[in-house]
Design a protein around this motif. Structure first.
Motif, PDB file in Angstrom:
ATOM      1  N   LEU A   1       1.059  -1.295  -0.071  1.00 16.95           N
ATOM      2  CA  LEU A   1      -0.140  -0.091  -0.090  1.00 16.95           C
ATOM      3  C   LEU A   1       0.941   1.104   0.089  1.00 16.95           C
ATOM      4  O   LEU A   1       0.413   2.371  -0.426  1.00 16.95           O
ATOM      5  CB  LEU A   1      -0.870  -0.064   1.007  1.00 16.95           C
ATOM      6  CG  LEU A   1      -2.175  -1.175   1.357  1.00 16.95           C
ATOM      7  CD1 LEU A   1      -2.749  -1.106   2.567  1.00 16.95           C
ATOM      8  CD2 LEU A   1      -3.013  -0.936  -0.025  1.00 16.95           C
TER       9      LEU A   1
ATOM     10  N   PHE B   1       2.499   2.071  -3.437  1.00 17.32           N
ATOM     11  CA  PHE B   1       1.356   2.643  -4.310  1.00 17.32           C
ATOM     12  C   PHE B   1       0.909   4.019  -3.934  1.00 17.32           C
ATOM     13  O   PHE B   1       0.712   4.925  -4.750  1.00 17.32           O
ATOM     14  CB  PHE B   1       0.152   1.679  -4.506  1.00 17.32           C
ATOM     15  CG  PHE B   1       0.607   0.898  -5.898  1.00 17.32           C
ATOM     16  CD1 PHE B   1       0.668   0.845  -7.194  1.00 17.32           C
ATOM     17  CD2 PHE B   1       1.125  -0.574  -5.338  1.00 17.32           C
ATOM     18  CE1 PHE B   1       1.008  -0.213  -8.062  1.00 17.32           C
ATOM     19  CE2 PHE B   1       1.681  -1.581  -6.169  1.00 17.32           C
ATOM     20  CZ  PHE B   1       1.364  -1.252  -7.700  1.00 17.32           C
TER      21      PHE B   1
ATOM     22  N   HIS C   1      -1.112   6.836  -5.525  1.00 11.38           N
ATOM     23  CA  HIS C   1      -2.325   6.371  -5.395  1.00 11.38           C
ATOM     24  C   HIS C   1      -2.904   6.820  -4.159  1.00 11.38           C
ATOM     25  O   HIS C   1      -1.981   6.899  -3.166  1.00 11.38           O
ATOM     26  CB  HIS C   1      -2.309   4.969  -5.397  1.00 11.38           C
ATOM     27  CG  HIS C   1      -1.885   4.383  -6.792  1.00 11.38           C
ATOM     28  ND1 HIS C   1      -0.614   4.340  -7.412  1.00 11.38           N
ATOM     29  CD2 HIS C   1      -2.647   3.653  -7.833  1.00 11.38           C
ATOM     30  CE1 HIS C   1      -0.849   3.767  -8.723  1.00 11.38           C
ATOM     31  NE2 HIS C   1      -1.993   3.446  -8.933  1.00 11.38           N
TER      32      HIS C   1
ATOM     33  N   ARG D   1      -4.803   5.499  -0.810  1.00 15.45           N
ATOM     34  CA  ARG D   1      -5.163   4.414  -0.064  1.00 15.45           C
ATOM     35  C   ARG D   1      -6.517   4.337   0.386  1.00 15.45           C
ATOM     36  O   ARG D   1      -7.003   5.380   1.251  1.00 15.45           O
ATOM     37  CB  ARG D   1      -4.314   4.322   1.064  1.00 15.45           C
ATOM     38  CG  ARG D   1      -4.450   3.061   1.979  1.00 15.45           C
ATOM     39  CD  ARG D   1      -3.671   3.041   3.161  1.00 15.45           C
ATOM     40  NE  ARG D   1      -2.153   3.229   3.321  1.00 15.45           N
ATOM     41  CZ  ARG D   1      -1.279   2.398   3.977  1.00 15.45           C
ATOM     42  NH1 ARG D   1      -1.695   1.528   4.965  1.00 15.45           N
ATOM     43  NH2 ARG D   1      -0.013   2.735   3.734  1.00 15.45           N
TER      44      ARG D   1
ATOM     45  N   THR E   1      -5.464   2.571  -4.153  1.00 17.21           N
ATOM     46  CA  THR E   1      -4.878   1.108  -3.871  1.00 17.21           C
ATOM     47  C   THR E   1      -5.426   0.917  -2.642  1.00 17.21           C
ATOM     48  O   THR E   1      -5.933   1.714  -2.027  1.00 17.21           O
ATOM     49  CB  THR E   1      -3.295   1.436  -3.660  1.00 17.21           C
ATOM     50  OG1 THR E   1      -2.776   0.210  -3.527  1.00 17.21           O
ATOM     51  CG2 THR E   1      -3.120   2.350  -2.455  1.00 17.21           C
TER      52      THR E   1
ATOM     53  N   HIS F   1      -4.253  -2.057  -7.207  1.00 19.27           N
ATOM     54  CA  HIS F   1      -4.304  -0.733  -7.630  1.00 19.27           C
ATOM     55  C   HIS F   1      -5.376  -0.641  -8.773  1.00 19.27           C
ATOM     56  O   HIS F   1      -5.283  -1.513  -9.598  1.00 19.27           O
ATOM     57  CB  HIS F   1      -2.872  -0.170  -8.069  1.00 19.27           C
ATOM     58  CG  HIS F   1      -2.123  -0.729  -8.962  1.00 19.27           C
ATOM     59  ND1 HIS F   1      -2.009   0.063 -10.366  1.00 19.27           N
ATOM     60  CD2 HIS F   1      -1.520  -1.910  -9.001  1.00 19.27           C
ATOM     61  CE1 HIS F   1      -1.374  -1.067 -10.998  1.00 19.27           C
ATOM     62  NE2 HIS F   1      -0.882  -1.985 -10.262  1.00 19.27           N
TER      63      HIS F   1
END
Length: 922
Positions: free
Chosen positions: A70, A73, A78, A80, A122, A151
């Motif tokens: 996590l 990404f 991205h 979370r 993600t 993702h």
RNA sequence: GGGCCCAUAGCUCAGCGGCAGAGCACCUCCUUUGCAAGGAGGAAGCCCUGGGUUCAAAUCCCAGUGGGUCCA
């Protein structure tokens, strides 16, 4: 082979110097950096090479691996996202359980109706796949519960503009593969060993190109490029045989198996040892499974070998084991007896995690839906626990996982498990008794227990055929369980389920504009003005379409408003209101005239009552959660004008005590006179703030959702509500009833309806009190006393009747002689009991008794014959009853009968001696 | 949501158109005093509720209530 070949030629592969090859073993096309590589990397083309040889820089636990993914990404742009519940049926009605991260965004986000919570995002989504249940523990790599790390990016074609809830491209294939490569690299993987296999993906009406990503024999990720939808005219034919064409939206859907990644990082022999080390240790010790170092070594080598094999089904496992035993130079039986307990222990660990997810996310055991799946898993787990000899309560085992998964409702989870375990134990006890008596029945005969009985035991009583065999054989009965047993059970269920009539689409409505909904603007208003846009004639009445309306259409369990529409000349009655594709249809008894200007007037009293019941439903729901626990969720609701019913998930019957407490809490909320707030927040903000419990009555589409707040209770809701809880007046729970296992219905009344309902109950009590001639308070005690007394009198009457019968029998009666046997023929107008008792008394004196009665509107006979007299009572009665137009019968020594012809009774009794002689002669 | 099964003594169940039964538990007495003691006697039933069929229903049919179970 692949029609999508062009789709897989990525610039990224070009830049990085990848080669496209075809695997000689699997025939699959794949991409690799290694010019010398020949095979695609997937078993059976390649072996697991990570066992005892971890594939990354470090070893990771599940938690560490999840965080690693996590945060990687996140660092690459991205956002979370918190995971969704494993019960996917909370936001979609086509599936029960969450089986992939993309499920979280279907169907509203993937279709573009609703924006995603973030883009790109993600997530690590807990999933449950029941399909794998038989493989768990045995194959070394299947788990029922797993987390899919992912993702996602949601793209829409530039040319469609902002028609959808998201627009433009975030990223697509090249970036997705690059991110995957980079993540591998960040883990210390040797990227030259990675292969990307071309494997088109199809599912749920969508399709697209996809890569399976293989590393050291393990499939560690799947990269799906969802970009097509089913279309008979489409240009691509996919592997399911259907044709597909490109969509306006195209979505990056990736899946990285958390368990597999942790496993590869640790290089243990099975995935379970990487995922559940503590629990496996605990279970082994508890069950007393211990091995010598040599045995330990043997098991490890066997597990490693089975990893090399391509095993997808349990049946394969046992075949494969023979080969493995051969290779290790040991006996297959011996190996199996070493592995069996381990397999059970692995499965228990996995099943307990599954149960923790299910109950933690609020699934309540039931005979339907997800609740049924949970029950099946729990019972299976219980069998495994008993089988391997683990001596720990199931709730404790599940709690170990619930604690690790950090659920807050652990007490409720334990409570549910205990209740469910008790129910299962009771089912087993019942089943055991049933099988034992059946087994005893067949033990002496040469027959085995019939198949029909086996099927019935399973289908109606939940007893597995294996269990029947164990019990039966212990009692000396034989059982044959055919291989196709479960398909025989399925045969019994054939022909179930009714076909649904197709819903017809109304083309005329499509041309009409959405009706403007005034009922949300001011829920207290009851009058409005509007223009009639169209009138559609129906079989009964007319559907009137207006430009705007105050009438609330039926929906969300709230019935439609009633009222009138008036022009200057006429008034029509509105008796039903429905909404179709945004157009509100007012069912009226007459045609107000297209183009007319009308005044609408709601049936105020009806609307008020509906509003009170609707707001009260929220209050009762909130009270039920407070009293019964956080697992309580709405499972359906129907409001009315004089009562409402509200179905909730709960794992036990609601006790009278709990009903009273719910009522108290609900009325407290009424008395606090809290404001009822209506808002239209952004859906993701609302969801983040209030969580998934927001959606008690289903998930509405759109960027913004309507949210109703009553005190601390917040729900997405489209209904009409009163302004303050005090406006409800009062809430009275009328009854609770079980709708199905795991779902309880609470029926209640609000406002003046609550008063009426209470009065109706009181009326019953007062009436009962008046009948008994006591005060209402004394009714229970008096009823109890009367009932006891009534039973006592019944006994006394019985006793008196038999005494009377004896007295009658002893009295001087006309006695006749039937060839040496004394007989009594007598008319005695009593009920059947009296006749029987008298006849018995006469028979006890050694005489034949023939008694006739005309009581009760029909002619009745009772005939009794003492031992040793060759008169068949049944025949006598048959003959006598025939003469009064009826029939009768019974055993040879005692029979009864009768007929409707009462007038003939005396004549028949007159002839009885002849009848007796005839029967004796016969 | 659908299918199937069940409801009889305090408990577990048998009976399946013709007098409401068994085992265990309970009470009394006798025998015995070592692990489910034996013997004799006794008490204990709105046969789930409401309709229907029948001369007659615990029993057959329908509906309801409650419980169980399998499948999607």
């Amino acid at each position: 082979m692949s029609e999508l070949e062009e789709e897989y030629r990525l610039d990224y592969f070009e830049e990085e110097g990848f080669y496209r090859k075809q695997c000689p073993v699997t025939d699959a096309y794949f991409w690799t950096r290694d010019p010398d590589r020949e095979t695609c990397g997937e078993p059976p083309a390649d072996d697991y090479s990570f066992i005892d040889n971890p594939g990354f820089d470090e070893e990771y636990t599940l938690e560490e691996m999840r965080e690693k993914f996590l945060s990687f990404f996140e660092e690459h742009g991205h956002e979370r996202i918190e995971p969704y519940p494993v019960a996917a049926n909370r936001w979609r009605d086509d599936v029960l359980l969450t089986q992939a991260s993309i499920y979280d965004f279907q169907p509203l986000v993937t279709s573009g109706q609703t924006p995603p919570p973030a883009n790109p995002l993600t997530i690590s989504q807990p999933c449950i796949r029941m399909q794998d249940i038989d493989n768990v523990g045995k194959t070394g790599r299947h788990t029922m519960a797993f987390e899919m790390m992912a993702h996602h990016a949601f793209n829409a074609r530039e040319e469609v503009g902002d028609e959808y809830a998201y627009s433009g491209e975030v990223y697509w294939k090249d970036e997705t593969v690059e991110l995957c490569d980079q993540f591998f690299e960040s883990m210390g993987a040797d990227v030259s060993e990675i292969t990307y296999i071309e494997d088109p993906w199809v599912g749920g009406g969508n399709a697209g190109p996809a890569f399976e990503v293989l590393y050291r024999g393990a499939e560690l990720a799947t990269l799906v490029f969802m970009s097509m939808e089913q279309d008979p005219e489409g240009e691509y034919e996919m592997k399911d045989g259907n044709r597909y064409s490109p969509m306006d939206t195209y979505i990056v859907d990736t899946g990285y198996g958390l368990e597999r990644w942790a496993w590869v990082s640790q290089g243990t022999a099975t995935v379970y040892e990487a995922v559940y080390p503590d629990m496996i240790q605990f279970l082994k010790e508890n069950a007393g499974v211990s091995m010598t170092d040599e045995e330990e070594e043997l098991v490890h080598r066997a597990a490693k070998l089975s990893g090399y094999l391509d095993i997808d089904e349990v049946d394969d496992v046992y075949e494969a084991r023979v080969g493995i035993a051969d290779e290790l130079g040991v006996d297959a039986e011996e190996l199996t007896s070493l592995l069996r307990p381990l397999e059970d222990i692995y499965a228990i660990a996995d099943h307990c995690r599954t149960l923790a997810y299910m109950f933690g996310d609020g699934i309540v055991p039931s005979n339907v839906g997800t609740g049924y799946l949970a029950r099946m898993v729990l019972r299976r787990t219980k069998r495994l626990v008993d089988n391997v000899g683990v001596d720990a309560p199931l709730d404790e085992l599940v709690d170990m996982q619930a604690e690790r998964l950090d659920y807050q409702n652990r007490d409720t989870i334990r409570d549910i498990v205990r209740t469910e375990e008790r129910k299962y134990r009771e089912t087993l006890e019942r089943g055991t008794r049933r099988v034992e008596s059946l087994a005893d029945e067949y033990a002496d005969s040469d027959e085995s227990i019939p198949l029909d009985d086996l099927v019935e035991l399973y289908d109606s009583h939940g007893i597995q055929p294996d269990m029947v065999r164990d019990i039966a054989e212990a009692r000396g009965a034989t059982v044959d369980v055919p291989d196709n047993f479960y398909s025989l059970v399925a045969d019994r269920h054939e022909g179930e389920g009714a076909s649904e009539a197709a819903e017809e689409r109304e083309e005329r409505l499509a041309d009409l504009p959405d009706t403007e909904k005034l009922y949300y603007d001011d829920q207290e208003r009851t009058e409005f003005e509007a223009v009639v846009l169209d009138v559609i004639e129906r079989e009964e009445g007319f559907d009137v379409v207006l430009d705007q309306t105050m009438f609330y259409p039926e929906g969300g369990g709230q019935p439609a408003d009633h009222g009138t529409l008036s022009t200057d000349d006429a008034t029509v009655q509105v008796t039903d209101v429905q909404i179709r594709d945004g157009v509100v249809l007012h069912r009226a008894d007459a045609d107000p005239g297209k183009g007319e200007f009308v005044r609408g007037q709601l049936d105020v009293e009806r609307r008020r009552r509906l509003m009170r019941h609707h707001t009260a439903t929220h209050v009762v729901g909130h009270a039920a959660r407070r009293v019964l626990g956080d697992h309580v969720r709405q499972a359906g609701a129907q409001k009315g004008t004089d009562r409402a019913r509200f179905d909730i998930t709960h794992y036990e019957r609601i006790s009278r005590e709990e009903v009273k407490r719910i009522e108290q809490v609900a009325n407290d909320i009424v008395m606090q006179n809290l404001a009822v707030k209506q808002e239209w927040p952004d859906r993701h903000e609302a969801q983040e703030k209030y969580g998934f419990d927001l959606y008690q009555g289903g998930i509405p589409p759109g960027r913004n959702i309507r949210v109703i707040t009553v005190g601390s209770d917040v729900q997405a809701c489209g209904g009409t509500h009163v302004r303050r809880t005090g406006d409800i007046g009062a809430i009275k729970i009328l009854t609770t009833e079980p709708v199905q296992d795991g779902i309880e219905r609470i029926v209640f009344a609000a406002g003046d309806a609550a008063i009426s309902a209470t009065q109706a109950t009181e009326d019953s009590l007062y009436e009962a009190a008046s009948v008994l001639d006591v005060t209402p308070e004394d009714v229970p005690a008096t009823a109890e006393r009367f009932f006891t007394e009534w039973k006592d009198r019944g006994k006394t009457i019985d006793r008196l009747k038999s005494e009377l019968a004896e007295a009658r029998a002893a009295a001087e009666t006309e006695e006749i002689d039937i060839d040496g046997t004394p007989a009594v023929v007598q008319r005695l107008d009593g009920d059947a009991d009296e006749l029987r008792a008298t006849a018995n008394a006469i028979v006890d004196e050694g005489k034949v008794a023939v008694l006739g009665s005309a009581a009760g509107g029909s002619a009745q006979f009772v005939v009794g014959v003492p031992d040793g007299v060759s008169i068949n009572a049944g025949e006598v009665v048959g003959e006598l009853a025939g003469r009064v137009g009826g029939g009768g019968g019974g055993p040879p020594d005692f029979a009864q009968g009768g007929g409707p012809d009462v007038d003939a009774l005396d004549d028949v009794l007159e002839e009885t001696p002849n009848v007796l002689r005839q029967v004796l002669d016969a």
